[in-house]
Design a protein around this motif. Structure first.
Motif, PDB file in Angstrom:
ATOM      1  N   ARG A 290       0.828  -1.211   0.000  1.00 55.69           N
ATOM      2  CA  ARG A 290       0.000   0.000   0.000  1.00 55.69           C
ATOM      3  C   ARG A 290       0.853   1.247   0.000  1.00 55.69           C
ATOM      4  NH1 ARG A 290      -3.318  -2.736   4.355  1.00 55.69           N
ATOM      5  NH2 ARG A 290      -4.879  -3.877   3.172  1.00 55.69           N
ATOM      6  N   GLY A 291       1.958   1.221   0.763  1.00 52.68           N
ATOM      7  CA  GLY A 291       2.867   2.364   0.778  1.00 52.68           C
ATOM      8  C   GLY A 291       3.495   2.603  -0.582  1.00 52.68           C
TER       9      GLY A 291
ATOM     10  N   VAL B  11       2.242   1.771  -3.459  1.00 59.21           N
ATOM     11  CA  VAL B  11       1.200   2.289  -4.353  1.00 59.21           C
ATOM     12  C   VAL B  11       1.010   3.781  -4.134  1.00 59.21           C
ATOM     13  CG1 VAL B  11      -1.284   2.220  -4.790  1.00 59.21           C
ATOM     14  CG2 VAL B  11       0.011   0.109  -4.676  1.00 59.21           C
ATOM     15  N   ARG B  12       1.037   4.216  -2.892  1.00 55.91           N
ATOM     16  CA  ARG B  12       0.888   5.662  -2.625  1.00 55.91           C
ATOM     17  C   ARG B  12       2.046   6.455  -3.204  1.00 55.91           C
ATOM     18  NH1 ARG B  12      -1.232   5.405   3.596  1.00 55.91           N
ATOM     19  NH2 ARG B  12      -3.328   4.718   3.098  1.00 55.91           N
ATOM     20  N   VAL B  13       3.254   5.929  -3.073  1.00 61.42           N
ATOM     21  CA  VAL B  13       4.421   6.620  -3.640  1.00 61.42           C
ATOM     22  C   VAL B  13       4.303   6.678  -5.158  1.00 61.42           C
ATOM     23  CG1 VAL B  13       6.919   6.436  -4.000  1.00 61.42           C
ATOM     24  CG2 VAL B  13       5.954   6.105  -1.716  1.00 61.42           C
TER      25      VAL B  13
ATOM     26  N   GLU C 234       1.565   6.592  -6.935  1.00 60.90           N
ATOM     27  CA  GLU C 234       0.513   7.545  -7.273  1.00 60.90           C
ATOM     28  C   GLU C 234       1.032   8.966  -7.183  1.00 60.90           C
ATOM     29  OE1 GLU C 234      -2.655   6.683  -4.616  1.00 60.90           O
ATOM     30  OE2 GLU C 234      -3.471   5.068  -5.862  1.00 60.90           O
ATOM     31  N   PHE C 235       1.873   9.250  -6.178  1.00 63.52           N
ATOM     32  CA  PHE C 235       2.454  10.585  -6.019  1.00 63.52           C
ATOM     33  C   PHE C 235       3.327  10.922  -7.220  1.00 63.52           C
ATOM     34  CE2 PHE C 235       5.962  13.248  -4.395  1.00 63.52           C
ATOM     35  CZ  PHE C 235       5.230  14.374  -4.068  1.00 63.52           C
TER      36      PHE C 235
ATOM     37  N   GLU D 191       3.137   9.599 -10.163  1.00 63.77           N
ATOM     38  CA  GLU D 191       2.268   9.721 -11.326  1.00 63.77           C
ATOM     39  C   GLU D 191       1.616  11.100 -11.367  1.00 63.77           C
ATOM     40  OE1 GLU D 191      -1.567   7.367 -13.102  1.00 63.77           O
ATOM     41  OE2 GLU D 191      -0.095   6.250 -11.947  1.00 63.77           O
TER      42      GLU D 191
END
Length: 63
Positions: free
Chosen positions: A24-25, A27-29, A31-32, A34
């Motif tokens: 999950r971490g 994925v957040r990175v 997304e950031f 992106e």
């Protein structure tokens, strides 16, 4: 017999919990990054449009 308030999770659920948290971490990175890429691409597109408009104005004013 007293039933627990939450159903018991299996062994593999407990083992994989940290890996899911890391995923999950990550994925957040991603997304950031992106989002940053999207902002940069929009900025490049705007700069391209302004340069094109500047070239048109320069050609028209040279006439």
């Amino acid at each position: 017999m007293n039933q627990p308030s939450r159903p018991r999770r299996g062994f593999w659920y407990q083992v994989w919990r940290p890996f899911r948290a890391v995923g999950r971490g990550v994925v957040r990175v991603l997304e950031f990054f992106e989002l940053i890429s999207l902002v940069v691409n929009v900025g490049r597109g705007a700069a391209w449009l302004f340069r094109g408009a500047g070239n048109v104005v320069a050609r028209v004013s040279d006439w």
